[in-house]
Design an enzyme around this catalytic site. Structure first.
Site, PDB file in Angstrom:
ATOM      1  N   ARG A  38      20.810 -67.287  86.697  1.00  0.00           N
ATOM      2  CA  ARG A  38      21.625 -67.382  85.550  1.00  0.00           C
ATOM      3  C   ARG A  38      20.680 -66.769  84.496  1.00  0.00           C
ATOM      4  O   ARG A  38      21.191 -65.508  83.652  1.00  0.00           O
ATOM      5  CB  ARG A  38      22.892 -68.089  84.868  1.00  0.00           C
ATOM      6  CG  ARG A  38      23.327 -68.081  83.545  1.00  0.00           C
ATOM      7  CD  ARG A  38      24.070 -69.195  83.365  1.00  0.00           C
ATOM      8  NE  ARG A  38      24.655 -69.374  82.394  1.00  0.00           N
ATOM      9  CZ  ARG A  38      25.299 -68.954  81.521  1.00  0.00           C
ATOM     10  NH1 ARG A  38      26.496 -68.139  82.263  1.00  0.00           N
ATOM     11  NH2 ARG A  38      26.630 -68.800  80.445  1.00  0.00           N
ATOM     12  N   LEU A  63      28.388 -63.714  78.254  1.00  0.00           N
ATOM     13  CA  LEU A  63      28.276 -64.593  79.391  1.00  0.00           C
ATOM     14  C   LEU A  63      29.006 -65.482  79.161  1.00  0.00           C
ATOM     15  O   LEU A  63      28.638 -66.018  78.354  1.00  0.00           O
ATOM     16  CB  LEU A  63      26.914 -65.056  79.770  1.00  0.00           C
ATOM     17  CG  LEU A  63      26.479 -63.635  80.309  1.00  0.00           C
ATOM     18  CD1 LEU A  63      24.156 -64.218  80.999  1.00  0.00           C
ATOM     19  CD2 LEU A  63      26.198 -63.615  81.924  1.00  0.00           C
ATOM     20  N   SER A  64      30.446 -66.222  79.971  1.00  0.00           N
ATOM     21  CA  SER A  64      30.656 -66.874  79.783  1.00  0.00           C
ATOM     22  C   SER A  64      29.906 -68.664  80.044  1.00  0.00           C
ATOM     23  O   SER A  64      29.564 -67.596  80.961  1.00  0.00           O
ATOM     24  CB  SER A  64      32.133 -66.743  80.672  1.00  0.00           C
ATOM     25  OG  SER A  64      33.013 -65.649  80.285  1.00  0.00           O
ATOM     26  N   ALA A  65      30.727 -69.042  80.038  1.00  0.00           N
ATOM     27  CA  ALA A  65      29.706 -70.483  79.546  1.00  0.00           C
ATOM     28  C   ALA A  65      29.719 -71.007  81.382  1.00  0.00           C
ATOM     29  O   ALA A  65      31.065 -70.639  82.251  1.00  0.00           O
ATOM     30  CB  ALA A  65      30.968 -71.641  79.141  1.00  0.00           C
TER      31      ALA A  65
END
Length: 405
Positions: A38, A63-65
């Site tokens: 990530r 970016l989402s969690a």
């Protein structure tokens, strides 16, 4: 949105935490998450936050969690050969993970509103293809991205097996999204503050399931041209006619991977979560120092004095007469132990300072060399196999996708 699981010191520890919290539930999804770091999709100055279960935004980059991506990947129920459309594809992180599952004969498309984010996504995709051993471990479906508003896709456009929307969808756009699906397809989207899974069970029938509560920025409404008509987003071709050379490369690589099944060494992280690993070494050293000093005190209390012929400690008959001498001896022992502890603590502090200096030097060297590759594998079996084939060098490089070692 996020914060549902503890932060990790590196990508693998983050995935461990997501598994423990039941956000990642299938082996296929776990493998995809572990295959792509990530942190590689963060700007360099923000990499220290990559393994927190939090969303990240910088300008148009978002970016989402991790917990959200985990639920999305599980809900999509991906399989090799399917077609996938990512609405609001962003950095390409999700699309790249999806591509590891779809394989070379799938379809992997993304629509992104901002051209600078498309450029960023292609940079990250190129980095992954050229440097990551995961590219050789998996059969990969390379994503294609186009610039446009996902609400401007022509109604007569082709339909997909799987669709994900990464922006908040209001009720009035639900039918529009549903029409992008084939019968039997799955749509995952944040619909009215709920991450929702919609399965198209028939031409006019749907099955809807709410997954978790979420908070997403809403879809950006299209801007009309001067003639009042919206712009049509040109989606990439659904099925490209591949050359015989390309098909041969896919087949050869597949057969070689099959013959190498079970020979891949597990990836090992080096340098990921630099601050975390540094703190861990210090903690281990402090624990060891504490154990040694405690053991010293404990043993000095247990070891008895010399024994006489009657198994009595020597001088026991003279205890009352020698109390002053014993007290003085105890004080000397305590003083010696305290000095030993103090010396160990000073040595530990000196070692910590030296480790900090070494870490700073290593980080500076890494920055100068532009090194952001965090995974190390001792051997890439597929690469070694291809290089050992009795083929011309240009053909070997073609089979390797011209990848750097």
């Amino acid at each position: 949105m996020g914060g549902a699981v503890s932060a990790g010191e590196d990508n693998d520890e983050l995935i461990d935490n997501l598994k423990e919290a039941q956000y990642i539930r299938s082996e296929l999804v776990e493998e995809a998450f572990r295959a792509i770091d990530r942190a590689d999709y963060y700007l360099e100055e923000f990499r220290d936050s990559a393994y927190k279960d939090l969303a990240w935004r910088h300008g148009n980059i978002h970016l989402s969690a991790p917990c959200i991506y985990s639920e999305v990947m599980e809900a999509l129920d991906l399989q090799p050969g399917l077609s996938f459309l990512n609405l609001g594809s962003g950095t390409g992180y999700l699309s790249t993970m999806v591509g590891l599952i779809l394989g070379p004969f799938g379809v992997n498309h993304g629509v992104e509103l901002h051209s600078d984010v498309i450029e960023y996504a292609y940079q990250k995709l190129e980095f992954f293809i050229k440097t990551s051993d995961s590219f050789d471990r998996f059969e990969f479906c390379e994503p294609s991205f186009v610039v446009g508003n996902c609400l401007e896709i022509a109604p007569e456009s082709r339909q997909y097996d799987r669709v994900y929307c990464g922006a908040g969808v209001q009720k009035e756009h639900e039918d529009y999204m549903k029409n992008l699906l084939k019968v039997g397809g799955i749509l995952v989207l944040p619909l009215e503050e709920k991450l929702t899974k919609i399965t198209r069970t028939g031409y006019n029938s749907w099955d809807t399931k709410k997954i978790i509560a979420v908070s997403f920025a809403p879809l950006v409404l299209p801007k009309h041209n001067q003639n009042g008509k919206p712009r049509a987003v040109p989606l990439p071709p659904m099925f490209e006619v591949r050359s015989l050379q390309d098909l041969s490369r896919i087949t050869i690589r597949h057969l070689l991977k099959k013959s190498l099944s079970g020979t891949w060494p597990p990836p090992r992280r080096v340098g990921g979560g630099r601050a975390g690993s540094r703190h861990k070494r210090r903690r281990d050293h402090r624990d060891a120092t504490s154990l040694l000093t405690n053991r010293y005190v404990f043993m000095t209390r247990l070891i008895p004095g010399p024994m006489d012929d009657n198994n009595n400690q020597s001088g026991s008959d003279e205890v009352e007469d020698d109390e002053d001498e014993d007290e003085e001896g105890d004080e000397n022992i305590c003083r010696a132990v305290c000095e030993r502890i103090q010396n160990n603590e000073e040595a530990a502090a000196t070692l910590e300072e030296e480790e900090e200096e070494e870490e700073e030097d290593e980080d500076e060297v890494g920055r100068r060399e532009g090194s952001v590759l965090l995974m190390e594998t001792q051997v890439n079996p597929l690469r070694e196999k291809i290089l050992s084939l009795p083929l011309p060098e240009p053909l070997k490089m073609y089979l390797l996708h011209y990848r750097e070692k």
